[in-house]
Design a protein around this motif. Structure first.
Motif, PDB file in Angstrom:
ATOM      1  N   ALA A  11     -18.433   1.576 -52.321  1.00 11.81           N
ATOM      2  CA  ALA A  11     -18.212   2.366 -51.208  1.00 11.81           C
ATOM      3  C   ALA A  11     -18.390   4.028 -52.487  1.00 11.81           C
ATOM      4  N   HIS A  12     -18.482   4.563 -50.863  1.00 12.12           N
ATOM      5  CA  HIS A  12     -19.843   5.651 -51.585  1.00 12.12           C
ATOM      6  C   HIS A  12     -18.916   7.444 -50.596  1.00 12.12           C
ATOM      7  N   PHE A  13     -19.122   8.491 -51.484  1.00 14.14           N
ATOM      8  CA  PHE A  13     -19.130  10.081 -51.132  1.00 14.14           C
ATOM      9  C   PHE A  13     -19.981  10.493 -49.810  1.00 14.14           C
ATOM     10  N   LEU A  14     -20.719  10.991 -48.963  1.00 12.05           N
ATOM     11  CA  LEU A  14     -21.253  11.735 -48.931  1.00 12.05           C
ATOM     12  C   LEU A  14     -20.559  12.929 -48.180  1.00 12.05           C
ATOM     13  N   GLY A  15     -20.403  13.638 -49.072  1.00 10.93           N
ATOM     14  CA  GLY A  15     -19.789  14.874 -49.165  1.00 10.93           C
ATOM     15  C   GLY A  15     -17.970  14.948 -48.821  1.00 10.93           C
ATOM     16  N   ARG A  16     -17.526  15.365 -48.431  1.00 14.42           N
ATOM     17  CA  ARG A  16     -16.091  14.221 -48.427  1.00 14.42           C
ATOM     18  C   ARG A  16     -16.208  13.305 -47.644  1.00 14.42           C
ATOM     19  N   ILE A  17     -17.054  12.473 -46.653  1.00 22.89           N
ATOM     20  CA  ILE A  17     -17.006  11.807 -46.040  1.00 22.89           C
ATOM     21  C   ILE A  17     -17.060  10.412 -46.796  1.00 22.89           C
ATOM     22  N   ALA A  18     -15.928   9.065 -46.495  1.00 25.11           N
ATOM     23  CA  ALA A  18     -16.115   8.029 -47.153  1.00 25.11           C
ATOM     24  C   ALA A  18     -16.904   7.140 -46.477  1.00 25.11           C
ATOM     25  N   ALA A  19     -17.562   6.146 -46.908  1.00 24.41           N
ATOM     26  CA  ALA A  19     -18.298   5.157 -46.754  1.00 24.41           C
ATOM     27  C   ALA A  19     -17.846   4.142 -47.055  1.00 24.41           C
TER      28      ALA A  19
END
Lengths: 346, 356
Positions: free
Chosen positions: A27-35
């Motif tokens: 899992a990652h975060f692109l800003g406040r979007i979780a991926a």
């Protein structure tokens, strides 16, 4: 086990549950979007107020992933290295001409991407923003390791890559074509690499249940052992004071405050359990570490005093992914059965 | 010998079975592999082949492996794993659901032990996959020569759970029975099939559960090849050996290989676990490099459960299997296959484990 007590603080009710629809591997975060990166084919992007969105990235298994604030890089068994941004736009950064598995991928602080296929490590320098010289600005360099690459990590400063392999690691300056790569030797199979945020230490995870470390200034060795299983996840605390590690029935934190690193010191042991910690992720701003267990439990632990917060109750599958948003307010977790959640800590 | 390891928490039936195909160069491994893949079985296989292999494999999921054998950092020189398998199996298991089983084809010179040890040593591999069997293809015409000049060929025979004596159409019946006797002299426990163009029923090579402790049912030598109509029982232990010699038993020659032997022991007296475990652990510590495989079914004193174990070199894995059945004879049987084993010492050691 402390966490099962009724007096443990819980943030479980602040969780937004997500059905990822496949095995989650990272899992990652692109800003406040979780991926949420799936084991096969796709990434599931979850905006704070929007519906989850599945974005296709690979035709097959996703073998490794890395991210910075703007994009998720994935490596596939289809021989492709793919970048996916927060809007769900995917682009193929490179394709292996022989469609070999891309085993590992790493992102540099300046946006450079490194990957490996078998024994060969590649580095692609950052793409130029000028459309006229786009092709010429992207350069690919290759280094053949003595054996299959086990892990890759960029140094925080300087264009330098650590490559873990059998019997040690190699430090490579991809732009210094004349300089011989520096070899660090230690017997055994090194499967993962992490450079400390201050660039003074390299730590590798090994096939054996242990870590190996080098203090780079004098190549002093550090052996970190005592694990129950192969260590599959490590994370530097904010500021690099501690290295949190999985692989034991508690969160194992090695002290890196002093110039000697953990040499001659014992690790701090938090969140003891009868189950094994499989994945760890340190908070980006404070000395708090999240630990995901193989029974599905997620605990947050304050490193200073070991105070615990329950973030996810045990479930039916091991936790396979943990990630903090850059501001440290959101924690994403995912499991082997495709269950996921985003905990809003406010 | 931990009785509860993490790998046991997932039922065996949910683990993906892995079949290892070995055999010296030109024996017919790829022929067998293509036969397995082309049969109308409705199963999907992921195939791991040597990346330098020449002959094409007709399958959707084929992965090239480089057979990197790593020594483990535990002071044990025979404790080796296939590093590439750890990596490839981890990658394949991300596509769980896309295939039913995995087949690993090794190169002709490969030692099967590191492949097998990978499943015992790497918890991540052992949790999601299980080693089903080591299947060795032998060339009926050339095996005897290879047993003389190629230690790899002998290792592959000694290690096997299933052996195909292939290309039987290229030898006379006498030559064939000679090859079989040579194989039996090294490994009397493998299931042997005589084939042409590797034609064998698939259930003879797949789904064998040869490394499943729960399936260790008996340890009788397999002199009864399934396609052999000339059955002979040879009921003596193989621990006294000298030079290479042959003697006849009702027409079928019997060889003792001068280097590789099996030692089988049994007793109907209960064993003392406090004597047996230290003994067997000490034995594999000292003789581990020479012991290729071992298996045992044990009856301990004051214990109503059958204990089963198996091992590869120095790695042992064992557990209580099930209660002894009423009327079942509580006999302990133990088998070692290896190179230049000290038979007398092993036999005496085993006998000293009998409870007083």
């Amino acid at each position: 086990m402390a966490a099962s007590g009724s007096d443990t603080v819980s943030v479980v009710e602040r969780t937004r549950p997500i059905a990822a629809g496949g095995v989650i591997v990272a899992a990652h975060f692109l800003g406040r979007i979780a991926a949420f990166v799936l084991g096969e084919e796709a990434i599931v992007l979850v905006p704070p107020d929007g519906e989850p969105r599945r974005v296709a990235a690979h035709d097959g298994a996703i073998l490794d992933t890395a991210a910075d604030d703007g994009r998720v890089i994935t490596a596939g068994d289809d021989g492709k290295i793919v970048a996916t941004d927060a809007d769900g736009a995917s682009s193929v950064l490179a394709s292996d001409p022989k469609q070999r598995w891309i085993d590992h991928v790493a992102l540099g602080p300046d946006g450079a991407v490194a990957w490996s296929a078998g024994k060969i490590a590649y580095v692609q320098t950052k793409e130029s923003n000028s459309p006229s010289n786009k092709q010429s600005a992207k350069e690919l360099r290759a280094f053949e390791a003595p054996s299959t690459v086990g892990g890759l990590a960029f140094f925080p400063k300087g264009f330098r890559l650590a490559i873990a392999h059998y019997n040690g690691a190699t430090l490579w300056f991809p732009n210094a074509s004349g300089a011989a790569p520096e070899k660090l030797e230690w017997k055994g199979s090194h499967l993962g690499a992490k450079v400390s945020p201050d660039g003074r230490f390299l730590v590798t995870t090994m096939q054996e249940p242990m870590l190996h470390g080098w203090r780079l200034v004098d190549r002093q060795h550090m052996r970190m052992s005592g694990y129950a299983a192969r260590v599959m996840s490590t994370s530097w605390s904010a500021g690099g004071q501690w290295l949190a590690t999985a692989g034991a029935s508690q969160l194992v934190l090695w002290p890196f405050q002093s110039k000697d690193g953990p040499m001659g010191k014992t690790p701090r042991l938090l969140t003891p359990s009868e189950h094994r910690v499989d994945v760890v992720a340190c908070h980006p701003r404070t000395d708090v570490a999240a630990a995901g267990y193989n029974n599905g439990l997620v605990l947050l632990a304050r490193i200073e005093d070991g105070a615990e917060i329950l973030a996810k109750k045990p479930g039916d599958a091991p936790v396979t992914a943990l990630a903090w948003s850059g501001d440290g307010r959101l924690l994403a977790w995912g499991t082997e059965s495709g269950e996921a959640g985003i905990v809003d800590l406010g | 010998m931990s009785e509860q390891s993490l790998s046991e928490k997932i039922p065996v039936s949910e683990k993906i079975p892995v079949t290892v195909l070995t055999g010296y160069l030109g024996a017919g491994k790829t022929t067998l592999l293509n036969r397995i893949l082309s049969e109308p079985h409705g199963k999907r296989y992921a195939v791991i082949v040597n990346e330098f292999g020449e002959i094409g494999i007709d399958n959707d999921l084929v992965v090239g492996a480089d057979e990197e054998v790593f020594e483990m950092n535990n002071g044990c020189i025979c404790c080796t794993v296939r590093g590439d398998l750890v990596r490839i199996l981890d990658g394949l298991m991300r596509r769980k659901g896309k295939f039913d089983a995995i087949i690993v084809e090794t190169t002709g010179l490969a030692d099967p032990a590191p492949v097998a040890q990978t499943f015992f040593i790497d918890e991540n591999v052992g949790r999601k996959t299980r080693l089903d069997a080591v299947v060795t293809v032998a060339d009926a015409r050339w095996l005897n020569e290879r047993l003389k000049d190629a230690p790899e060929a002998k290792n592959q025979i000694a290690f096997a759970d299933v052996i195909l004596i292939n290309k039987t159409d290229l030898v006379s019946p006498d030559e064939l029975s000679d090859v079989e006797a040579r194989i039996r002299g090294i490994n009397p426990y493998a299931k042997v099939h005589k084939t042409q163009r590797a034609k064998v029923p698939l259930d003879a090579v797949l789904g064998r559960n040869a490394f499943d402790l729960d399936r260790i049912l008996d340890l009788e030598p397999d002199f009864l090849g399934s396609d052999d109509h000339d059955h002979h029982h040879h009921d003596h232990d193989h621990h006294d050996h000298g030079h290479d010699h042959a003697h006849a038993h009702g027409g079928l020659k019997h060889y003792h290989d001068e280097e590789m032997q099996s030692i089988a022991m049994h007793t109907d007296k209960p064993l003392d676990p406090d004597k047996f475990f230290p003994w067997v652990q000490d034995l594999v510590q000292k003789e581990g490099p020479n012991i290729l495989r071992c298996k045992g079914i044990l009856a301990f004193k004051d214990d109503d459960q059958r204990f089963v174990f198996q091992g590869v070199h120095m790695i042992l894995d064992g557990d209580h299997q099930r209660p002894w059945k009423a009327g079942e004879k509580r006999v302990s049987r133990i088998v070692f296959i290896g190179r230049n084993l000290p038979g007398k010492m092993i036999t005496e050691g085993f006998e000293s484990c009998i409870a007083q």
